[in-house]
Design a protein around this motif. Structure first.
Motif, PDB file in Angstrom:
ATOM      1  N   SER A 116      -3.405   1.787  -1.373  1.00  0.00           N
ATOM      2  CA  SER A 116      -4.148   2.462  -0.314  1.00  0.00           C
ATOM      3  C   SER A 116      -4.858   1.462   0.598  1.00  0.00           C
ATOM      4  N   MET A 117      -5.450   0.401   0.032  1.00  0.00           N
ATOM      5  CA  MET A 117      -6.108  -0.606   0.854  1.00  0.00           C
ATOM      6  C   MET A 117      -5.093  -1.372   1.702  1.00  0.00           C
ATOM      7  N   THR A 118      -3.938  -1.675   1.121  1.00  0.00           N
ATOM      8  CA  THR A 118      -2.886  -2.357   1.877  1.00  0.00           C
ATOM      9  C   THR A 118      -2.445  -1.507   3.056  1.00  0.00           C
ATOM     10  N   ALA A 119      -2.198  -0.222   2.799  1.00  0.00           N
ATOM     11  CA  ALA A 119      -1.746   0.675   3.860  1.00  0.00           C
ATOM     12  C   ALA A 119      -2.788   0.789   4.965  1.00  0.00           C
ATOM     13  N   THR A 120      -4.060   0.903   4.586  1.00  0.00           N
ATOM     14  CA  THR A 120      -5.125   1.020   5.583  1.00  0.00           C
ATOM     15  C   THR A 120      -5.221  -0.232   6.431  1.00  0.00           C
ATOM     16  N   CYS A 121      -5.132  -1.402   5.780  1.00  0.00           N
ATOM     17  CA  CYS A 121      -5.217  -2.678   6.492  1.00  0.00           C
ATOM     18  C   CYS A 121      -4.048  -2.849   7.458  1.00  0.00           C
ATOM     19  N   LEU A 122      -2.849  -2.604   6.991  1.00  0.00           N
ATOM     20  CA  LEU A 122      -1.674  -2.817   7.837  1.00  0.00           C
ATOM     21  C   LEU A 122      -1.576  -1.767   8.933  1.00  0.00           C
ATOM     22  N   ALA A 123      -1.913  -0.525   8.613  1.00  0.00           N
ATOM     23  CA  ALA A 123      -1.884   0.517   9.638  1.00  0.00           C
ATOM     24  C   ALA A 123      -2.882   0.209  10.750  1.00  0.00           C
ATOM     25  N   GLY A 124      -4.024  -0.383  10.373  1.00  0.00           N
ATOM     26  CA  GLY A 124      -5.016  -0.767  11.374  1.00  0.00           C
ATOM     27  C   GLY A 124      -4.513  -1.844  12.309  1.00  0.00           C
ATOM     28  N   ALA A 125      -3.484  -2.579  11.869  1.00  0.00           N
ATOM     29  CA  ALA A 125      -2.861  -3.602  12.710  1.00  0.00           C
ATOM     30  C   ALA A 125      -1.634  -3.068  13.438  1.00  0.00           C
ATOM     31  N   GLY A 126      -1.424  -1.753  13.384  1.00  0.00           N
ATOM     32  CA  GLY A 126      -0.322  -1.136  14.094  1.00  0.00           C
ATOM     33  C   GLY A 126       1.018  -1.232  13.391  1.00  0.00           C
TER      34      GLY A 126
ATOM     35  N   ASN B  61       3.823   0.109  10.725  1.00  0.00           N
ATOM     36  CA  ASN B  61       4.245   1.368  10.112  1.00  0.00           C
ATOM     37  C   ASN B  61       4.188   1.259   8.594  1.00  0.00           C
ATOM     38  N   VAL B  62       3.463   2.177   7.978  1.00  0.00           N
ATOM     39  CA  VAL B  62       3.322   2.191   6.525  1.00  0.00           C
ATOM     40  C   VAL B  62       3.670   3.575   5.997  1.00  0.00           C
ATOM     41  N   LEU B  63       4.038   3.628   4.727  1.00  0.00           N
ATOM     42  CA  LEU B  63       4.336   4.893   4.082  1.00  0.00           C
ATOM     43  C   LEU B  63       3.040   5.697   3.938  1.00  0.00           C
ATOM     44  N   PRO B  64       3.001   6.962   4.368  1.00  0.00           N
ATOM     45  CA  PRO B  64       1.773   7.758   4.211  1.00  0.00           C
ATOM     46  C   PRO B  64       1.356   7.828   2.752  1.00  0.00           C
ATOM     47  N   HIS B  65       0.055   7.842   2.519  1.00  0.00           N
ATOM     48  CA  HIS B  65      -0.436   7.933   1.146  1.00  0.00           C
ATOM     49  C   HIS B  65      -1.630   8.877   1.090  1.00  0.00           C
ATOM     50  N   PHE B  66      -1.783   9.517  -0.069  1.00  0.00           N
ATOM     51  CA  PHE B  66      -2.858  10.492  -0.273  1.00  0.00           C
ATOM     52  C   PHE B  66      -3.458  10.253  -1.657  1.00  0.00           C
ATOM     53  N   THR B  67      -4.773  10.364  -1.732  1.00  0.00           N
ATOM     54  CA  THR B  67      -5.467  10.177  -3.005  1.00  0.00           C
ATOM     55  C   THR B  67      -6.154  11.451  -3.504  1.00  0.00           C
ATOM     56  N   ASP B  68      -6.167  12.504  -2.697  1.00  0.00           N
ATOM     57  CA  ASP B  68      -6.828  13.766  -3.048  1.00  0.00           C
ATOM     58  C   ASP B  68      -5.772  14.867  -3.046  1.00  0.00           C
ATOM     59  N   ALA B  69      -5.585  15.524  -4.187  1.00  0.00           N
ATOM     60  CA  ALA B  69      -4.560  16.561  -4.301  1.00  0.00           C
ATOM     61  C   ALA B  69      -4.771  17.683  -3.300  1.00  0.00           C
ATOM     62  N   ALA B  70      -6.027  17.930  -2.941  1.00  0.00           N
ATOM     63  CA  ALA B  70      -6.321  19.027  -2.022  1.00  0.00           C
ATOM     64  C   ALA B  70      -5.852  18.740  -0.602  1.00  0.00           C
TER      65      ALA B  70
ATOM     66  N   HIS C 212      13.916   0.950   4.870  1.00  0.00           N
ATOM     67  CA  HIS C 212      14.553   0.833   6.184  1.00  0.00           C
ATOM     68  C   HIS C 212      15.000   2.224   6.607  1.00  0.00           C
ATOM     69  N   THR C 213      14.357   2.777   7.630  1.00  0.00           N
ATOM     70  CA  THR C 213      14.623   4.131   8.082  1.00  0.00           C
ATOM     71  C   THR C 213      15.331   4.102   9.439  1.00  0.00           C
ATOM     72  N   ALA C 214      15.674   5.286   9.921  1.00  0.00           N
ATOM     73  CA  ALA C 214      16.314   5.387  11.227  1.00  0.00           C
ATOM     74  C   ALA C 214      15.398   4.871  12.328  1.00  0.00           C
ATOM     75  N   ASP C 215      14.094   4.862  12.069  1.00  0.00           N
ATOM     76  CA  ASP C 215      13.117   4.381  13.055  1.00  0.00           C
ATOM     77  C   ASP C 215      12.673   2.950  12.790  1.00  0.00           C
ATOM     78  N   GLY C 216      13.337   2.270  11.840  1.00  0.00           N
ATOM     79  CA  GLY C 216      12.971   0.894  11.541  1.00  0.00           C
ATOM     80  C   GLY C 216      12.263   0.771  10.204  1.00  0.00           C
ATOM     81  N   PRO C 217      11.754  -0.426   9.873  1.00  0.00           N
ATOM     82  CA  PRO C 217      11.127  -0.650   8.564  1.00  0.00           C
ATOM     83  C   PRO C 217       9.758   0.006   8.433  1.00  0.00           C
ATOM     84  N   VAL C 218       9.513   0.567   7.255  1.00  0.00           N
ATOM     85  CA  VAL C 218       8.216   1.161   6.904  1.00  0.00           C
ATOM     86  C   VAL C 218       7.733   0.447   5.643  1.00  0.00           C
ATOM     87  N   VAL C 219       6.540  -0.140   5.697  1.00  0.00           N
ATOM     88  CA  VAL C 219       6.023  -0.907   4.558  1.00  0.00           C
ATOM     89  C   VAL C 219       5.567   0.032   3.448  1.00  0.00           C
TER      90      VAL C 219
END
Length: 335
Positions: free
Chosen positions: A133-143, A145-154, A272-279
């Motif tokens: 989650s910290m990796t995704a937040t850091c990299l997404a903040g730099a623009g 593309n990261v895999l969406p992540h969720f920590t709350d079931a709700a 590697h997706t149709a829209d390019g790489p997603v971390v």
């Protein structure tokens, strides 16, 4: 005078001393990384290698100063004493250890706290890399593309299709489970875990050589995953099989700029997706695919890491990679 380098690989180096078994899959990968580093060391002049060594394993066929770790040296005070003996004798230290439980960050902090040259990522980068989650937040903040992540079931969106639930600080496929519906994923999402929608794409990994906010992309690798019920494992790697293009070179540079504490080898898992790489995640240490870089590119990772840690330039390949396959079949337990 020879430079003394303490090379520590967690599994072969006694990190699991005191436990009844050395898990075969972890031992296989640990031995691959351990052997690759020793092969690199053998090519360097004026280098003396210091190793911690699990007493249950045969000694390495390499002239190193061994500090043997026995069952009495469990990963607590006994192991710490062994680690400190090697640390005290070293000029520089390369640590390969799991991010799980903050182990990699803690050992890295001990190296820098002792005033030794660290041949790897700093503790802050290790802490971020340890958390998906910290990796995704850091990299997404730099623009990036990261895999969406969720920590709350709700908060899980009602998306159709499969979902993945895995430990936030897990390494690779450890603890990863696949569920057919978002409802089942929500039931399995406990504190300390993350949930991610299963995204269509090819599983790949990247080998980066990083230093001072810059990176060279060494190879793009295909990952062969095995699905057994809810469990996923990494069965094989085809290192250097995917040609490097500008999209991936730019991604490597943006990752290094977002985390300037990255140094030496860094592994990155992507889809590697149709829209390019997603971390998907980042490993701020040597990873299994790096073991084939010597044969694929003629890259001596230990020499390249020493050079960048000493303020030198990043190593660059003279040609394209010759693809190498790594099979990760399990062997018998070591007890």
């Amino acid at each position: 005078m020879k430079r003394r380098i303490f090379v520590f690989e967690f599994i072969t180096g006694g990190g699991l001393a005191g436990q009844r078994h050395l898990p075969p899959s972890l031992l296989r990968e640990g031995q691959l990384m351990h052997d690759a580093l020793l092969r690199d060391a053998a090519a360097l002049p004026d280098i003396e290698i210091i190793l911690l060594h699990d007493a249950r394993l045969p000694p390495p066929g390499f002239p190193a100063h061994l500090i043997v770790v026995t069952d009495d040296d469990a990963f607590d005070a006994g192991f710490a004493a062994c680690f400190d003996r090697a640390l005290d004798a070293a000029d520089a230290v390369l640590v390969v250890a799991p991010e799980t439980g903050g182990v990699l960050a803690a050992l890295t902090s001990r190296v820098t706290g002792a005033g030794k040259t660290l041949l790897g990522c700093d503790a802050d980068a290790c802490r971020i890399g340890a958390s998906k989650s910290m990796t995704a937040t850091c990299l997404a903040g730099a623009g990036i593309n990261v895999l969406p992540h969720f920590t709350d079931a709700a908060t899980l969106p009602a998306l159709p299709g499969r979902w993945v639930v895995k430990p936030d600080d897990g390494a690779g496929c450890d603890g990863l489970r696949v569920f057919d519906t978002v409802h089942r994923a929500a039931q399995a999402l406990h504190p300390g875990f993350v949930a991610q929608p299963w995204m269509a794409g090819e599983a790949r990994s990247l080998n980066l050589l990083c230093g001072r906010g810059e990176a060279v992309l060494l190879s793009i690798n295909r990952q062969q995953l095995a699905l057994d019920g809810e469990r996923v494992s990494l069965a094989a790697l085809a290192v250097g099989e995917v040609p490097i293009d500008e999209t991936y070179r730019a991604l490597a540079g943006r990752i290094a700029a977002a985390l300037p504490g990255l140094l030496g080898h860094v592994g990155v898992d992507v889809l590697h997706t149709a829209d390019g790489p997603v971390v998907v995640e980042l490993n701020p240490r040597l990873s299994t695919s790096a073991c084939a870089l010597h044969d694929a590119l003629g890259c001596n990772l230990l020499a390249a890491t020493l050079a960048v840690a000493d303020g030198g330039p990043l190593w660059r390949a003279a040609g394209v990679a010759q693809p190498q396959r790594i099979d990760l079949t399990q062997a018998a337990d070591v007890v």
